[in-house]
Design a protein around this motif. Structure first.
Motif, short mmCIF file in Angstrom:
data_model
loop_
_atom_site.label_atom_id
_atom_site.label_comp_id
_atom_site.label_asym_id
_atom_site.label_seq_id
_atom_site.Cartn_x
_atom_site.Cartn_y
_atom_site.Cartn_z
N ILE A 28 0.85 -1.20 0.00
CA ILE A 28 0.00 0.00 0.00
C ILE A 28 0.88 1.24 0.00
CG2 ILE A 28 -1.74 1.28 1.24
CD1 ILE A 28 -2.79 -1.27 2.35
N GLY A 29 1.89 1.24 0.87
CA GLY A 29 2.76 2.39 0.95
C GLY A 29 3.42 2.69 -0.38
N VAL A 30 3.94 1.66 -1.00
CA VAL A 30 4.63 1.86 -2.28
C VAL A 30 3.67 2.41 -3.32
CG1 VAL A 30 5.61 0.61 -4.22
CG2 VAL A 30 6.51 0.22 -1.95
N VAL A 31 2.50 1.84 -3.38
CA VAL A 31 1.56 2.28 -4.41
C VAL A 31 1.19 3.74 -4.22
CG1 VAL A 31 -0.81 2.01 -5.21
CG2 VAL A 31 0.61 0.01 -4.90
N ILE A 32 0.88 4.10 -3.00
CA ILE A 32 0.47 5.49 -2.76
C ILE A 32 1.61 6.44 -3.07
CG2 ILE A 32 -0.25 7.13 -1.02
CD1 ILE A 32 -1.80 5.00 0.32
N GLN A 33 2.78 6.10 -2.56
CA GLN A 33 3.89 7.02 -2.78
C GLN A 33 4.26 7.12 -4.25
OE1 GLN A 33 7.09 6.86 0.48
NE2 GLN A 33 6.04 4.91 0.57
N THR A 34 4.19 6.00 -4.93
CA THR A 34 4.51 6.04 -6.35
C THR A 34 3.53 6.91 -7.12
OG1 THR A 34 5.24 3.78 -6.10
CG2 THR A 34 5.13 4.63 -8.32
N TRP A 35 2.28 6.78 -6.76
CA TRP A 35 1.28 7.60 -7.43
C TRP A 35 1.59 9.08 -7.23
CZ3 TRP A 35 -2.38 11.00 -5.34
CH2 TRP A 35 -3.32 11.47 -6.26
N LEU A 36 1.95 9.40 -5.99
CA LEU A 36 2.29 10.79 -5.71
C LEU A 36 3.54 11.22 -6.47
CD1 LEU A 36 1.87 11.31 -1.87
CD2 LEU A 36 0.89 12.69 -3.70
N LEU A 37 4.55 10.37 -6.45
CA LEU A 37 5.81 10.76 -7.04
C LEU A 37 5.73 10.84 -8.56
CD1 LEU A 37 8.27 8.73 -4.88
CD2 LEU A 37 8.22 11.18 -5.13
N ASN A 38 4.90 9.99 -9.14
CA ASN A 38 4.84 9.99 -10.60
C ASN A 38 4.34 11.29 -11.15
OD1 ASN A 38 5.94 7.63 -11.38
ND2 ASN A 38 4.05 6.47 -11.48
N ARG A 39 3.66 12.06 -10.31
CA ARG A 39 3.21 13.35 -10.81
C ARG A 39 4.37 14.32 -10.97
NH1 ARG A 39 -2.37 14.40 -9.05
NH2 ARG A 39 -1.72 16.41 -8.23
N TYR A 40 5.47 14.03 -10.28
CA TYR A 40 6.58 14.97 -10.35
C TYR A 40 7.80 14.38 -11.02
CZ TYR A 40 3.69 17.48 -7.13
OH TYR A 40 2.63 18.11 -6.56
N ARG A 41 7.77 13.11 -11.30
CA ARG A 41 8.96 12.50 -11.85
C ARG A 41 8.93 12.52 -13.36
NH1 ARG A 41 12.35 9.16 -9.40
NH2 ARG A 41 12.50 7.94 -11.30
#
Lengths: 194, 802
Positions: B373-386
């Motif tokens: 869950i942690g990875v998915v949420i953080q990735t979703w957030l990060l993908n907006r800026y990466r």
């Protein structure tokens, strides 16, 4: 590095560019920034030399061809608008675009992307990729260990695979057909930073 | 005769020895001639024997390729440890050897982390630092908090039965079990070849989460000591503050020691033999200092390694560089082996075993679920800026590859049974969790990744067209990314590079290293362009003739099994399969097809040639970090060299034709200093020392064009792994291809053949590494070695130029 309204207005012709290419104003601002960084002598236009100074392009097999694509018809310099127009080809394709019958095809449609790639191969602009042109590109993309004979045989096979009307060259339609199973929308798109 | 001698000795010496011992027994008060002094040597002897056992085990494991392909080495070592633990237990009925936290934290962990930091691909690391930090800090806190709280929640429902633990105990446990372990991650990721970015994110996360783990662990430990009721809000705030102090403090200590180390190596010119020692001692001191100040020791030694790389490699001489590399790898590899073996041994201790099904099962479930869950949420957030998006398969690998390892075990062994009543339960659970992640997840991650990768790629035979054009698209995309500045071009990075060049390098790099770095740029001005192009043209011609491959089917077989990555030790098919399932899959089909018609054979060959020889686009290069091998990256160098040569050749041709016109005087040809070529294969590349210069206006333009173009190229930052330790000794330099400024008449290209070869001394080579470090890989083949003071100048024979 966010874009403010006033900052975007500094960009010449921002509105038309936005309409033509579909970039958001934030994108345009960022690209203008990049344009200015590239423009070493600050005269508002980019020359070939400016693009050649990007080191990574020197180690890209197709680097020079792509630089040539930015300078169509032998022009020596390009302005910001042309710069963005080329880059617009690589915007991600929008799904479910409204298809207005009289609007021109957007720059980032699948067709336009393929046309851009096709033009990289087709140097003499006759609408066909001849065997010689294909050989040229192959030579650029392959290591020095490959002999000319091998390369020629590969080129022949490639043309054979794609050539439907048997004229020994690959037309744009044949090019498109040979790539129909490839996900062009993904392979030729980059996400521009906000 | 040797065997005879041996038997003689055996028959002679043994009785002698026994006699002596017997004498002593008969006369114990007299002089002891020979005695059996076990206790005298006990401690070091046991240590040495364990190290020996671990190393022998490695030899045994690697004898069987089949096993090591499937089972990760770490799992095998754990099994061995279990076996040995059983033996020890059987012999002694007590657990005499366990992984004590002291040994682990003081002796076994530092080499591993130092190795990680020293070989860290800096550019990749700092480029993804934001992402890494997010996963390390926020991810770990998320995991720890949720795991602890959930376990507490379940405990309250009573399923776990009566436990003498409160909320704080659970939170403490959560904090130590949540952290991803660098040792385990590395061990497993070595087997699974993932792309650069993914690797650096998981690996970076495992290193940087130490700060969080240390803080959380210490905070909760002291809270537990104080007693749950006495914890105040102030204490909580203090906890948060301590996080920042610990992490930033640890990093600073690491950086300070790195600077110290770099500075010291600047002056070690006359003590070359002990140069490598400095690296280890000073880095180790950074670890201990940080530990002493209760800051994050792992962060300290990591950043010490990260920051000192460049300067140390520039300053110390070539053999010392090699020594440092090998020693570091040896220590790290050895430590890792011992760690895993001891993880096995330590488990065989019935005194600590407490079984609580619910607790153990739930822990396993919670850590896995919350990680996903942690990875998915953080990735979703990060993908907006990466810029480079993290896809589903990356997220799967990240979640699944979050292994727990020895650090967790050592931390749990540190718990005080008085303060934490359920220590044994925690220890048992930790052991089970570690085993599960290392063994089960380690075993299954490779098949999982292969399955996912293969599933995602097309399952039909791609046409030649698709392959070719597909690769062309990759190149086009890379180029457009570079032009639009979407990757890498960074204001901050430029500023840092400038600062670094002006101040740090002056301070920390040996003067000779600095000089050669500057000279390289200057000397590039002075190129004999005409010679260069004829070299290269000839070389290419000769090269392509020399490497003719016949289209025979025999050749086909050979070509199939030759490894595409010379760095891989294991050149078998399985290694290829391991590396790149989808591409090798096609080749295998190609092999099967070869039995068909001639036409198909040619087809296959074409596919094959393309497969092997198409240049790779930038983002396909694999990560080159390896615990167990030092890998020279010859492949990419070669590719870039070739491409660069061609590019410059073409550019100058067009430049010349547009700007200069055709005719100009013959007599003004500049001769320039040049540098050496790879010492190995290509005899046509050799060097010329310059004789003199002539001034010519238009040649000036052209030269300055090249020089400025390449200076810019040199000055730009490099998108890749620029760790000098991966430079191979051979193919570093190649003369770029630059067309001659020839008029259409014949110019003299005569006795250029009479080249004078500069003897290639290691010192020459070494000086090029600083430039390689700081800027682009492009440099590697533009570098002209500056005039080395100790080298006599060699002049050309007369009549070479003009």
């Amino acid at each position: 590095m966010g874009a403010t309204g006033s900052a975007v207005s500094r960009v010449p012709g921002a509105d038309e560019i936005q309409k033509e290419t579909g970039f958001s104003s934030a994108h345009i601002y960022r690209l203008y920034d990049r344009f200015q960084v590239l423009d070493k002598d600050d005269n508002g236009v980019l020359s070939r030399r400016d693009l050649q100074s990007i080191g990574e392009l020197a180690v890209n097999p197709l680097g020079d061809r792509i630089i040539d694509a930015f300078f169509p018809n032998g022009v020596e310099t390009i302005d910001f608008r042309s710069f963005v127009r080329i880059l617009a080809h690589f915007r991600p394709t929008e799904e479910n675009r409204q298809r207005e019958p009289n609007a021109s095809e957007p720059l980032n449609s699948r067709n336009s992307k393929l046309k851009f790639a096709f033009q990289l191969y087709d140097q003499d602009k006759d609408g066909k990729i001849s065997r010689a042109e294909l050989l040229q590109v192959l030579r650029m993309m392959v290591g020095v260990e490959v002999t000319d004979e091998q390369l020629e045989s590969i080129a022949d096979r490639t043309i054979q695979e794609a050539d439907l009307d048997g004229d020994g060259t690959i037309s744009f339609e044949e090019f498109k057909k040979s790539l129909e199973k490839v996900n062009i929308e993904q392979k030729m798109s980059i996400r521009f930073l906000r | 005769t040797f065997v005879q001698r041996l038997t003689i000795y055996k028959h002679f010496l043994l009785p002698l020895f026994l006699t002596l011992v017997l004498c002593q027994h008969l006369n114990p008060d007299g002089l002891q001639i020979v005695s059996f002094k076990w206790h005298h040597v006990e401690a070091p002897y046991i240590i040495a024997v364990w190290i020996l056992v671990a190393s022998l085990a490695k030899i045994v494991f690697h004898m069987s390729h089949k096993v090591t392909n499937v089972v990760p080495e770490s799992a095998l070592l754990i099994f061995l440890g279990l076996l040995l633990g059983g033996v020890v237990w059987g012999a002694d009925h007590s657990a005499s050897f366990t992984l004590t936290p002291t040994i682990f934290f003081f002796y076994l962990l530092p080499p591993i982390v130092l190795d990680a930091g020293y070989f860290m691909p800096n550019r990749l690391f700092f480029g993804n630092l934001g992402t890494i930090l997010m996963y390390a800090v926020i991810g770990t806190v998320w995991n720890a908090a949720l795991t602890g709280l959930s376990l507490y929640g379940v405990f309250l429902t009573g399923i776990m039965g009566p436990l003498q633990a409160g909320l704080l105990d659970f939170l403490l446990f959560g904090s130590l079990i949540a952290a991803v372990d660098p040792v385990a991650v590395l061990a497993v990721f070595e087997e699974v070849h993932v792309n650069d970015v993914l690797f650096i994110i998981v690996f970076g996360e495992s290193l940087l989460n130490d700060a969080v783990t240390v803080v959380l662990y210490n905070v909760f430990d002291s809270f537990v000591a104080i007693g749950g009721e006495n914890v105040t809000g102030v204490d909580c705030v203090k906890g948060i503050v301590s996080f920042f102090v610990v992490s930033i403090g640890g990093t600073l200590i690491g950086i300070i020691f790195a600077l110290l180390l770099s500075f010291v190596t600047r002056f070690t010119k006359h003590v070359r033999i002990i140069e490598p020692g400095f690296v280890f001692i000073i880095s180790y001191l950074s670890y201990l200092t940080s530990e002493m100040l209760s800051l994050s020791a792992i962060l300290a030694i990591t950043f010490a390694g990260v920051c000192c790389q460049k300067y140390v490699n520039a300053n110390i001489n070539e053999q010392s560089v090699t020594t440092v590399r090998y020693t570091m790898k040896m220590l790290a590899s050895g430590s890792e082996t011992i760690v895993f073996m001891f993880l096995g041994i330590s488990a065989v201790d019935p005194n600590i075993w407490t079984w609580n099904t619910a607790f153990i099962l739930l822990t396993l479930v919670f850590i896995s679920v919350y990680r996903v869950i942690g990875v998915v949420i953080q990735t979703w957030l990060l993908n907006r800026y990466r810029m480079v998006q993290l896809e589903i398969i990356d997220q799967v690998v990240m979640s699944y590859g979050g292994l727990r390892g020895a650090v967790a075990f050592a931390l749990v062994a540190l718990l005080d049974p008085e303060k934490v009543k359920e220590r044994n339960l925690f220890v048992s659970t930790t052991i089970i969790v570690v085993y599960f992640t290392v063994i089960f997840q380690g075993l299954t991650i490779k098949p999982l990744v292969s399955w996912l990768k293969v599933k995602r790629s097309e399952h039909r035979d791609p046409l030649l067209n698709e392959k070719l054009h597909g690769r062309a698209f990759d190149h086009i995309l890379s180029a457009i990314e570079d032009i639009s500045g979407q990757i890498g071009h960074n204001y901050m990075r430029d500023k840092w590079a400038k600062f670094e060049r002006r101040f740090l390098s002056k301070l920390l790099m040996r003067r000779s290293a600095q000089k050669s770095r500057d000279q390289i740029l200057n000397v590039f001005h002075e190129l004999n362009i005409k010679d260069a192009i004829s070299y290269v043209a000839e070389g290419e011609r000769r090269g392509s003739l020399a490497f003719i491959r016949s289209a025979s089917t025999d050749q086909l077989v050979n070509v199939d099994f030759s490894t595409q990555r010379p760095s891989i030790v294991d050149a078998s098919v399985s290694a290829l399969l391991r590396g790149n399932p989808s591409s090798v899959c096609l080749d295998m089909q190609a092999i099967e097809e070869k039995r068909k018609s001639v036409r198909d054979k040619e087809d296959t060959l074409s596919h094959h040639v393309l497969q092997q020889y198409l240049y790779k686009p930038r983002h396909q290069t694999r990560h080159k970090y390896s615990r167990h091998a030092i890998t020279p990256n010859t492949e990419d160098n070669k590719q870039e060299k070739e491409i660069f040569r061609r590019t410059m050749k073409k550019r100058l041709e067009s430049f010349k034709s547009t700007k200069l016109g055709v005719n100009y005087s013959k007599k003004s040809i500049k001769n320039y200093k040049k540098d050496c070529m790879p010492r190995k294969v290509n005899p046509e590349y050799s060097d010329i020392e310059e004789a003199h210069e002539h001034e010519v206006a238009h040649q000036d333009i052209g030269i300055s064009f090249i020089a400025s173009a390449t200076r810019q190229a040199l000055a730009e930052t490099y998108n890749g792994i620029d760790n000098p330790t991966f430079i191979s000794d051979e193919n570093v330099m190649v003369r770029p291809a630059i067309p001659p400024w020839l008029s259409n008449e014949d110019t003299v290209v005569p006795s250029q053949r009479a080249r004078v070869q500069i003897p290639w001394s290691p010192n020459n080579f070494r000086r090029l590494t600083p430039l390689r470090l700081s800027t682009r890989s492009v440099d590697s083949f533009q570098m002209a070695d500056g005039p080395v003071p100790e080298h006599p100048r060699m002049t050309l024979p007369e009549g070479t130029h003009l």
